[in-house]
Design an enzyme around this catalytic site. Structure first.
Site: not given
Length: 282
Positions: A173, A186, A190
């Protein structure tokens, strides 16, 4: 050779463009770039994963879809089969070893092997200040987003060796470069996937297996709906995006298909950012 105007070409969506051109070729059989290949795509019943599965199948691959829920797998498979695409599906929670093993074995049983792996599965059980995140949050995010990706790669490498090589795309991401607000754990996971790509690529290159990474920005999916459905948040995001709109899953799918194709045989260990220009200074 084509009865197709430049204006018509530009109007074609990523989903329909190639198939339209293929139908317009007169007297020439042009092979699709993934003809004869077998692709395995995790978390592919919706959003970016479904778009990737569809595009790889449109480009000639036989594709195994997967998701955590049987009804989602069945719906996606039925949808793509109605489009005349060669797909099958199976339930897989990538955080469970038995499911990962079943996933790879199913690809071998149904299609004869694995040439392409797209690791797309990810979770995010936490939104808020990173200092408020718990042990359980970190364990779940790192287990599913990072550890499971690595362990799945370990499982498919021997299968790819049997077929003379392969291509792996890890879906990270843009938040791996610049953390998204309130998504600290999160985003860290990534970032780890960017590093995993670079660590795997040189080790797998002698096996004729390429490893690359996709880093989407804001894409219109259910997973990211909290951002693009909020008009005030969306307006702020558009200011930072060179192409002032939310991206579509198909725009990620085309990038993945390219990375797995013969056109990208000299590309490995790289991260392709698909963010509409929001991260063009990375």
């Amino acid at each position: 050779m084509f009865r197709l105007s430049p204006q018509r070409l530009l109007s074609l969506s990523p989903r329909s463009g190639e198939s339209y051109i293929m139908q317009s070729v007169r007297g020439i059989q042009t092979p699709r770039k993934h003809e004869g290949k077998v692709a395995l795509v995790t978390a592919s019943s919706d959003g970016i994963g479904l778009a990737i599965a569809r595009r790889l199948a449109q480009d000639g691959a036989r594709v195994l879809l997967s998701s955590r829920k049987q009804q989602n797998v069945d719906k996606a498979v039925q949808e793509l089969k109605k489009e005349g695409l060669n797909v099958e599906g199976t339930v897989c929670h990538v955080g469970k070893n038995e499911d990962r093993v079943k996933l790879v074995n199913t690809a071998v049983q149904k299609f004869g092997g694995v040439d392409i792996l797209v690791s797309n599965a990810a979770v995010n059980p936490f939104v808020g200040n990173i200092l408020d995140s718990t042990d359980e949050v970190w364990e779940k995010i790192l287990d599913v987003n990072v550890k499971a990706t690595f362990l799945l790669v370990k499982l498919v490498v021997p299968k790819m060796q049997e077929r003379g090589g392969g291509s792996i795309v890890i879906v990270s991401s843009a938040s791996g470069f610049t953390p998204f607000p309130s998504l600290g754990p999160y985003s860290v996971s990534k970032t780890a996937l960017l590093g995993l790509t670079k660590a795997l690529a040189p080790e797998l290159a002698p096996l004729n297996i390429r490893v690359n990474c996709l880093a989407p920005g804001l894409i219109r999916t259910n997973f990211s709906s909290a951002f693009w459905k909020n008009e005030s948040v969306l307006d702020q995001i558009k200011i930072k995006v060179g192409i002032s709109r939310v991206g579509e899953p198909e725009e990620c799918a085309g990038a993945v298909s390219f990375l797995c194709s013969p056109d990208a045989t000299y590309i490995t260990g790289e991260t392709l950012v698909v963010s509409g220009g929001a991260y063009s200074r990375l």
